[in-house]
Design a protein around this motif. Structure first.
Motif, PDB file in Angstrom:
ATOM      1  N   LEU A 189       0.835  -1.204   0.000  1.00  0.00           N
ATOM      2  CA  LEU A 189       0.000   0.000   0.000  1.00  0.00           C
ATOM      3  C   LEU A 189       0.874   1.260   0.000  1.00  0.00           C
ATOM      4  O   LEU A 189       0.580   2.221  -0.720  1.00  0.00           O
ATOM      5  N   ASP A 190       1.942   1.240   0.790  1.00  0.00           N
ATOM      6  CA  ASP A 190       2.856   2.407   0.819  1.00  0.00           C
ATOM      7  C   ASP A 190       3.370   2.701  -0.587  1.00  0.00           C
ATOM      8  O   ASP A 190       3.443   3.848  -1.008  1.00  0.00           O
ATOM      9  N   TRP A 193      -0.684   2.505  -3.159  1.00  0.00           N
ATOM     10  CA  TRP A 193      -1.980   3.134  -2.854  1.00  0.00           C
ATOM     11  C   TRP A 193      -2.034   3.576  -1.384  1.00  0.00           C
ATOM     12  O   TRP A 193      -2.832   3.035  -0.600  1.00  0.00           O
ATOM     13  N   TRP A 196      -5.281   4.089   0.649  1.00  0.00           N
ATOM     14  CA  TRP A 196      -6.180   2.989   1.027  1.00  0.00           C
ATOM     15  C   TRP A 196      -5.852   2.347   2.383  1.00  0.00           C
ATOM     16  O   TRP A 196      -6.543   1.425   2.814  1.00  0.00           O
ATOM     17  N   HIS A 197      -4.794   2.837   3.047  1.00  0.00           N
ATOM     18  CA  HIS A 197      -4.442   2.248   4.345  1.00  0.00           C
ATOM     19  C   HIS A 197      -5.636   2.138   5.298  1.00  0.00           C
ATOM     20  O   HIS A 197      -5.877   1.054   5.843  1.00  0.00           O
ATOM     21  N   VAL A 200      -8.236  -0.601   4.231  1.00  0.00           N
ATOM     22  CA  VAL A 200      -7.705  -1.961   4.321  1.00  0.00           C
ATOM     23  C   VAL A 200      -7.535  -2.349   5.790  1.00  0.00           C
ATOM     24  O   VAL A 200      -7.832  -3.489   6.179  1.00  0.00           O
TER      25      VAL A 200
END
Ligand SMILES: CC(C)(COP(=O)(O)OP(=O)(O)OC[C@H]1O[C@@H](n2cnc3c(N)ncnc32)[C@H](O)[C@@H]1OP(=O)(O)O)[C@@H](O)C(=O)NCCC(=O)NCCS
Length: 300
Positions: A189-190, A193, A196-197, A200
């Motif tokens: 994610l880093d 995206w 989106w942390h 998720v």
């Protein structure tokens, strides 16, 4: 009749107000609890019928702080006025009040509907003519469209055995995430995206986690999540496959694992929320556009 704008109290009949004002998006108690959990929640009240002399809830505005890479947005998550009290400036008064409060929380622009990680609708539902006209009249500019896709789960083939075997030959395992997958998933994610942390993390905190992963060695190559918000609704997303792993068929398998979960939970339809890549979802699971929204923004 004069109105008052004040903070929402748990005892207010505000969910009923919402459900009679916005019948396109009715809320259950669980969904309501999720949606009003925000930095700013206000109601507009008017002195009620003379018989009982009580105040009546006639409008609602909920606003959330939405931190993004280049600053803080204000998300007007909910805004509604009782149909019997419209065109008297209540929507404007609620908008002004929620905007002022969001400004105090550091927001410099306002969006209607959309936000993250929680939103009810990603913009204004195109069927909501009054909402569209109101946004226009109050200086919001269109910044694009958002769509939800629908998938009928009944006829859907969610058998992933053959695809799973093919991926296994390429060294890729597809499985449900566990809380201990947090670190390698966070690395993906880093890199791809970061926004989106929060979504998720919410899905990973479900029991069982509503996240499926494609893993090779210590790396997460792709993920798909569902039920990160919209309690009780068949809510799919987000999902992503690392650029280097695209074309292996990982995304379609992850998607089908999530849809199988939603079918098992008793849903006949799934919503692929705020979807990009319509052709991918069409091809993978026969998804079609179910809802359209206008996204709008205004400086604060
Ligand atoms: C959108 C909504 C909150 C507006 O509430 P309201 O109290 O009627 O708003 P206001 O009286 O402050 O209207 C301000 C201006 O918006 C425009 N407007 C509002 N409703 C309109 C309509 N049905 N048709 C055309 N213009 C409209 C007008 O320019 C109006 O000014 P005017 O009455 O002087 O012409 C209300 O219609 C509603 O609850 N709709 C359903 C939920 C929704 O769509 N929410 C917004 C999206 S998040």
């Amino acid at each position: 009749m004069s109105h008052t704008i004040r903070p929402l109290h748990p005892a207010d009949a505000a969910r009923a107000l919402w459900n009679r004002s916005v019948p396109l998006w009715p809320m259950t108690p669980a969904l309501w609890a999720e949606m009003v959990d925000a930095e700013v929640a206000l109601v507009a009240t008017e002195a009620g019928g003379a018989a009982h002399g009580q105040e009546e809830v006639v409008g609602l505005a909920v606003g959330a702080r939405w931190p993004v890479a280049d600053g803080v947005r204000g998300s007007v998550r909910l805004l509604a006025v009782d149909p019997a009290h419209r065109r008297r400036g209540l929507g404007t008064a609620l908008l002004d009040a929620v905007a002022e409060a969001l400004g105090q929380h550091g927001a410099t622009v306002l969006r209607l509907g959309e936000g993250a990680p929680v939103y009810l609708t990603p913009g204004i539902d195109l069927r909501e003519a009054a909402g569209l006209a109101f946004a226009d009249a109050r200086g919001f500019a269109p910044i694009g469209e958002a769509v939800h896709l629908g998938v009928a789960l009944g006829p859907l083939d969610t058998d992933t055995e053959a695809d799973g075997a093919r991926l296994a030959e390429a060294g890729v395992t597809v499985r449900r995430a566990t809380p201990s997958d947090h670190a390698p998933l966070a690395r993906l994610l880093d890199a791809e995206w970061p926004a989106w942390h929060p979504e998720v993390a919410r899905a990973l905190a479900n029991d069982p986690p509503s996240v499926h992963l494609a893993v090779r060695g210590a790396d997460v190559l792709g993920f798909a999540a569902h039920s990160s918000s919209h309690a009780g609704m068949p809510w799919f997303g987000p999902m992503g496959t690392a650029p280097a792993a695209r074309g292996l068929g990982v995304g379609a398998v992850l998607l089908r694992h999530c849809l199988a979960d939603l079918r098992e939970a008793g849903h006949a339809q799934a919503t692929i929320a705020w979807a990009a890549s319509l052709p991918f979802y069409e091809k993978a699971v026969g998804a079609t556009v179910s809802h359209r929204f206008r996204r709008v923004e205004r400086p604060l």
